[in-house]
Design a protein around this motif. Structure first.
Motif, PDB file in Angstrom:
ATOM      1  N   THR A  21     -18.644 -15.108   9.109  1.00 37.15           N
ATOM      2  CA  THR A  21     -17.221 -15.155   9.435  1.00 37.15           C
ATOM      3  C   THR A  21     -16.461 -14.132   8.602  1.00 37.15           C
ATOM      4  O   THR A  21     -16.719 -13.970   7.393  1.00 37.15           O
ATOM      5  CB  THR A  21     -16.658 -16.562   9.169  1.00 37.15           C
ATOM      6  OG1 THR A  21     -17.413 -17.517   9.922  1.00 37.15           O
ATOM      7  CG2 THR A  21     -15.197 -16.648   9.566  1.00 37.15           C
ATOM      8  N   CYS A  22     -15.486 -13.452   9.256  1.00 39.84           N
ATOM      9  CA  CYS A  22     -14.630 -12.490   8.554  1.00 39.84           C
ATOM     10  C   CYS A  22     -13.636 -13.273   7.692  1.00 39.84           C
ATOM     11  O   CYS A  22     -12.862 -14.074   8.197  1.00 39.84           O
ATOM     12  CB  CYS A  22     -13.903 -11.594   9.551  1.00 39.84           C
ATOM     13  SG  CYS A  22     -12.838 -10.357   8.772  1.00 39.84           S
ATOM     14  N   GLN A  23     -13.645 -13.031   6.353  1.00 36.96           N
ATOM     15  CA  GLN A  23     -12.831 -13.792   5.408  1.00 36.96           C
ATOM     16  C   GLN A  23     -11.507 -13.101   5.131  1.00 36.96           C
ATOM     17  O   GLN A  23     -11.277 -11.954   5.517  1.00 36.96           O
ATOM     18  CB  GLN A  23     -13.618 -13.998   4.112  1.00 36.96           C
ATOM     19  CG  GLN A  23     -14.954 -14.715   4.364  1.00 36.96           C
ATOM     20  CD  GLN A  23     -15.787 -14.857   3.116  1.00 36.96           C
ATOM     21  OE1 GLN A  23     -16.051 -15.945   2.673  1.00 36.96           O
ATOM     22  NE2 GLN A  23     -16.201 -13.721   2.543  1.00 36.96           N
ATOM     23  N   ALA A  24     -10.618 -13.844   4.434  1.00 33.62           N
ATOM     24  CA  ALA A  24      -9.266 -13.354   4.174  1.00 33.62           C
ATOM     25  C   ALA A  24      -9.253 -12.066   3.356  1.00 33.62           C
ATOM     26  O   ALA A  24      -8.327 -11.250   3.476  1.00 33.62           O
ATOM     27  CB  ALA A  24      -8.453 -14.433   3.470  1.00 33.62           C
ATOM     28  N   ASP A  25     -10.275 -11.862   2.534  1.00 30.01           N
ATOM     29  CA  ASP A  25     -10.296 -10.648   1.699  1.00 30.01           C
ATOM     30  C   ASP A  25     -10.972  -9.473   2.399  1.00 30.01           C
ATOM     31  O   ASP A  25     -11.207  -8.428   1.776  1.00 30.01           O
ATOM     32  CB  ASP A  25     -10.988 -10.939   0.367  1.00 30.01           C
ATOM     33  CG  ASP A  25     -12.450 -11.368   0.560  1.00 30.01           C
ATOM     34  OD1 ASP A  25     -12.887 -11.493   1.721  1.00 30.01           O
ATOM     35  OD2 ASP A  25     -13.147 -11.576  -0.445  1.00 30.01           O
ATOM     36  N   GLY A  26     -11.299  -9.613   3.692  1.00 31.75           N
ATOM     37  CA  GLY A  26     -11.896  -8.502   4.434  1.00 31.75           C
ATOM     38  C   GLY A  26     -13.391  -8.381   4.251  1.00 31.75           C
ATOM     39  O   GLY A  26     -13.981  -7.357   4.622  1.00 31.75           O
ATOM     40  N   TYR A  31      -3.797 -11.761   6.205  1.00 27.96           N
ATOM     41  CA  TYR A  31      -2.980 -10.676   6.763  1.00 27.96           C
ATOM     42  C   TYR A  31      -2.719  -9.640   5.672  1.00 27.96           C
ATOM     43  O   TYR A  31      -2.767  -9.933   4.465  1.00 27.96           O
ATOM     44  CB  TYR A  31      -1.655 -11.214   7.301  1.00 27.96           C
ATOM     45  CG  TYR A  31      -1.794 -12.028   8.560  1.00 27.96           C
ATOM     46  CD1 TYR A  31      -1.541 -11.460   9.794  1.00 27.96           C
ATOM     47  CD2 TYR A  31      -2.191 -13.367   8.514  1.00 27.96           C
ATOM     48  CE1 TYR A  31      -1.660 -12.196  10.959  1.00 27.96           C
ATOM     49  CE2 TYR A  31      -2.315 -14.107   9.671  1.00 27.96           C
ATOM     50  CZ  TYR A  31      -2.052 -13.519  10.893  1.00 27.96           C
ATOM     51  OH  TYR A  31      -2.181 -14.253  12.042  1.00 27.96           O
ATOM     52  N   GLN A  32      -2.381  -8.408   6.082  1.00 28.92           N
ATOM     53  CA  GLN A  32      -2.084  -7.334   5.139  1.00 28.92           C
ATOM     54  C   GLN A  32      -0.861  -6.560   5.617  1.00 28.92           C
ATOM     55  O   GLN A  32      -0.568  -6.497   6.809  1.00 28.92           O
ATOM     56  CB  GLN A  32      -3.287  -6.388   5.006  1.00 28.92           C
ATOM     57  CG  GLN A  32      -3.703  -5.724   6.306  1.00 28.92           C
ATOM     58  CD  GLN A  32      -4.984  -4.921   6.164  1.00 28.92           C
ATOM     59  OE1 GLN A  32      -5.593  -4.912   5.109  1.00 28.92           O
ATOM     60  NE2 GLN A  32      -5.366  -4.224   7.220  1.00 28.92           N
ATOM     61  N   ARG A  33      -0.096  -5.971   4.623  1.00 27.29           N
ATOM     62  CA  ARG A  33       1.126  -5.228   4.948  1.00 27.29           C
ATOM     63  C   ARG A  33       0.796  -3.974   5.747  1.00 27.29           C
ATOM     64  O   ARG A  33      -0.201  -3.290   5.504  1.00 27.29           O
ATOM     65  CB  ARG A  33       1.863  -4.822   3.669  1.00 27.29           C
ATOM     66  CG  ARG A  33       2.620  -5.944   2.970  1.00 27.29           C
ATOM     67  CD  ARG A  33       3.777  -6.464   3.814  1.00 27.29           C
ATOM     68  NE  ARG A  33       4.728  -5.445   4.161  1.00 27.29           N
ATOM     69  CZ  ARG A  33       5.788  -5.082   3.428  1.00 27.29           C
ATOM     70  NH1 ARG A  33       6.009  -5.723   2.278  1.00 27.29           N
ATOM     71  NH2 ARG A  33       6.599  -4.134   3.836  1.00 27.29           N
ATOM     72  N   PHE A  68       5.595  -6.772  10.143  1.00 25.05           N
ATOM     73  CA  PHE A  68       5.229  -5.957   8.966  1.00 25.05           C
ATOM     74  C   PHE A  68       3.877  -6.365   8.380  1.00 25.05           C
ATOM     75  O   PHE A  68       3.463  -5.853   7.362  1.00 25.05           O
ATOM     76  CB  PHE A  68       6.317  -6.050   7.893  1.00 25.05           C
ATOM     77  CG  PHE A  68       6.636  -7.454   7.456  1.00 25.05           C
ATOM     78  CD1 PHE A  68       5.913  -8.088   6.443  1.00 25.05           C
ATOM     79  CD2 PHE A  68       7.658  -8.163   8.066  1.00 25.05           C
ATOM     80  CE1 PHE A  68       6.209  -9.371   6.050  1.00 25.05           C
ATOM     81  CE2 PHE A  68       7.968  -9.463   7.673  1.00 25.05           C
ATOM     82  CZ  PHE A  68       7.242 -10.083   6.661  1.00 25.05           C
ATOM     83  N   CYS A  69       3.145  -7.327   9.058  1.00 22.38           N
ATOM     84  CA  CYS A  69       1.803  -7.731   8.611  1.00 22.38           C
ATOM     85  C   CYS A  69       0.868  -7.749   9.818  1.00 22.38           C
ATOM     86  O   CYS A  69       1.301  -8.012  10.946  1.00 22.38           O
ATOM     87  CB  CYS A  69       1.822  -9.133   7.992  1.00 22.38           C
ATOM     88  SG  CYS A  69       2.882  -9.306   6.533  1.00 22.38           S
ATOM     89  N   GLU A  70      -0.384  -7.463   9.585  1.00 26.24           N
ATOM     90  CA  GLU A  70      -1.400  -7.554  10.634  1.00 26.24           C
ATOM     91  C   GLU A  70      -2.634  -8.246  10.089  1.00 26.24           C
ATOM     92  O   GLU A  70      -2.839  -8.302   8.859  1.00 26.24           O
ATOM     93  CB  GLU A  70      -1.776  -6.168  11.160  1.00 26.24           C
ATOM     94  CG  GLU A  70      -2.509  -5.313  10.155  1.00 26.24           C
ATOM     95  CD  GLU A  70      -2.937  -3.963  10.724  1.00 26.24           C
ATOM     96  OE1 GLU A  70      -2.601  -3.686  11.877  1.00 26.24           O
ATOM     97  OE2 GLU A  70      -3.611  -3.203   9.987  1.00 26.24           O
ATOM     98  N   LEU A  71      -3.439  -8.807  11.020  1.00 24.49           N
ATOM     99  CA  LEU A  71      -4.685  -9.458  10.594  1.00 24.49           C
ATOM    100  C   LEU A  71      -5.565  -8.478   9.837  1.00 24.49           C
ATOM    101  O   LEU A  71      -5.732  -7.326  10.244  1.00 24.49           O
ATOM    102  CB  LEU A  71      -5.449 -10.001  11.810  1.00 24.49           C
ATOM    103  CG  LEU A  71      -5.050 -11.377  12.341  1.00 24.49           C
ATOM    104  CD1 LEU A  71      -5.787 -11.664  13.644  1.00 24.49           C
ATOM    105  CD2 LEU A  71      -5.361 -12.454  11.323  1.00 24.49           C
ATOM    106  N   ARG A  72      -6.117  -8.951   8.740  1.00 22.34           N
ATOM    107  CA  ARG A  72      -7.051  -8.122   7.968  1.00 22.34           C
ATOM    108  C   ARG A  72      -8.362  -7.975   8.743  1.00 22.34           C
ATOM    109  O   ARG A  72      -8.777  -8.905   9.435  1.00 22.34           O
ATOM    110  CB  ARG A  72      -7.307  -8.756   6.601  1.00 22.34           C
ATOM    111  CG  ARG A  72      -8.077  -7.863   5.623  1.00 22.34           C
ATOM    112  CD  ARG A  72      -8.246  -8.566   4.289  1.00 22.34           C
ATOM    113  NE  ARG A  72      -6.981  -8.829   3.637  1.00 22.34           N
ATOM    114  CZ  ARG A  72      -6.319  -7.954   2.879  1.00 22.34           C
ATOM    115  NH1 ARG A  72      -6.826  -6.730   2.683  1.00 22.34           N
ATOM    116  NH2 ARG A  72      -5.175  -8.279   2.319  1.00 22.34           N
TER     117      ARG A  72
END
Length: 448
Positions: A133-138, A64-66, A87-91
């Motif tokens: 797959t879409c990873q946590a770092d985008g 997630y990102q701010r 205040f966060c959304e999926l990256r």
């Protein structure tokens, strides 16, 4: 300022103790709300009670990102935590392009989403992993898979023939053409191609010597194809001699298996069209009625069949047994004493004529009120009878008549009773004579 050797966590703990000393008696808050997209700072985790006024903060979870907004919440005087605005959304990952000789199939670009790849028709994967797959770092995991063209091994060779071109390997949609040595016929597809499944579109053909025998059809003569030899696709046309009829095709062709196609016709004896007055032919045969042909008949409405309903064309061109006849059905005039007609009483009475009867007043019907004229010229079921209805004299001790006590008591006669003083009635005071010559309901009783 606090001494430098006091950690931030100790400071937070001291701050909470301080707030606890100055807060009102409303009570503490329990653990802060758990958010699917964010988690508490480590310094606030594992604490069961928070004094009123305590403020806690969150960090976005992995993937997630701010997106702005406050990332904290404060314990209210009523001992509840207000849930913060999201205040966060999926990256998200960047979009992907189709691969050479294939496509990428995308349903979502957010963290955790998976994309699938397929190869175009005639191509196949040479890599094991066919998803990303879409990873946590985008970023996307792995690399694009690779599609290569499907190939076929050389096709089968054939005896007394060859194919062109000859290669060690054939790619998708490459084709070869077969040919036979002079004097032989190619049986099968002369051109085949490499399919998307990596095999050939048809089996390899064969080279054959085709020769059909002399076509002999008794009781006929040829109109064409008088002389052989009869090789592949040679054709012959026949006509039957006078007095005979053809069964089968008049033209035949020499086929690949050295046989005539369709099979040779036959010239047979024909019977005349079977005409039976007032009858319908049930057989599917029409036009020509050749030897051993069978025909079945059904008489029209109002007629009955005399003879056999099925006949056969015999060797002498006659129907055997002889053709049947359809004769009129006539039932006798209906005589039912003490009855009157309701419907159907206009003769003559032919097959399936129907009659409906009703008995005269004072009579009861025995049998069916509805009859029908059958194929045997009889009424079915048998005609009914109208019988006199007579109920017995009514005997009710300790009762006196009120009405209806003048006999005889026929169908629908009615009686009304009243009990003598000092007696009470059991049953109905009103009865009626029914078709079974019985009082209905049963006669009452006067009981003391």
């Amino acid at each position: 300022m606090f001494p430098s050797n006091i950690s931030a966590s100790c400071f937070c703990a001291l701050h909470i103790i301080f707030l606890a000393l100055i807060t009102s008696s409303n009570g503490d808050c329990g653990p802060p709300p758990r958010l699917i997209y964010a988690e508490l700072l480590a310094s606030f985790q594992g604490i069961a009670d928070f004094p009123v006024g305590t403020s806690v903060s969150y960090n976005c979870r992995l993937g997630y990102q701010r997106i702005g907004g406050a990332s904290n919440t404060t314990c209210l005087p009523d001992s509840t935590w207000p849930e913060p605005t999201v205040f966060c959304e999926l990256r998200s990952c960047s979009s992907l392009s189709d691969i050479p000789n294939g496509q990428v199939h995308i349903e979502s670009l957010t963290f955790g989403s998976e994309v699938n790849y397929t190869c175009n028709e005639g191509y196949r994967f040479i890599t094991k992993i066919r998803t990303r797959t879409c990873q946590a770092d985008g970023t996307w995991s792995g690399t694009d898979p690779v599609c290569e063209i499907v190939t076929c091994v050389p096709p089968d060779a054939i005896t007394d023939g060859s194919y062109d071109p000859e290669k060690d390997e054939y790619a998708y949609q490459n084709s070869v053409t077969y040919k036979c040595k002079t004097g032989l016929t190619l049986v099968g597809e002369n051109s085949i191609f490499c399919t998307a499944q990596g095999n050939w579109s048809s089996p390899a053909p064969q080279c054959k010597a085709v020769r059909c025998s002399e076509p002999d059809v008794p009781n006929s003569h040829k109109l064409s194809g008088f002389r052989g030899p009869y090789n592949l696709n040679s054709a012959v046309t026949f006509a039957c001699d006078e007095g005979f009829s053809m069964k089968g095709s008049s033209s035949v062709t020499c086929g690949i298996n050295s046989t005539w196609e369709p099979e040779l016709p036959k010239c047979l004896i024909e019977c005349l069209t079977p005409n039976v007055e007032n009858a319908e032919i049930l057989s599917e045969l029409t036009g020509l009625y050749l030897l051993n042909a069978t025909v079945s008949f059904e008489c029209s409405k109002g007629f009955v069949l005399q003879g056999s309903n099925t006949v056969k064309c015999s060797i002498n061109g006659q129907w055997e047994p002889p053709l049947p006849k359809c004769q009129t059905v006539a039932c006798p005039n209906p005589q039912v004493p003490n009855a009157h007609e309701v419907s159907g009483f206009t003769g003559p009475y032919t097959l399936n004529s129907t009659l409906t009867f009703a008995c005269e007043p004072g009579y009861s019907m025995s049998g069916s009120n509805y009859v029908k004229c059958n194929v045997g010229s009889k009424w079915e079921p048998p005609l009914p009878k109208c019988l006199t209805v007579a109920c017995p004299n009514p005997q009710v001790p300790n009762a006196h008549e009120v009405s209806g006590f003048t006999g005889p008591y026929t169908l629908n006669s009615t009686l009304t009773f009243a009990c003598e003083p000092g007696y009470s009635m059991s049953g109905s005071n009103y009865v009626k004579c029914n078709v079974g010559s019985k009082w209905e309901p049963p006669l009452p009783k006067c009981l003391s």
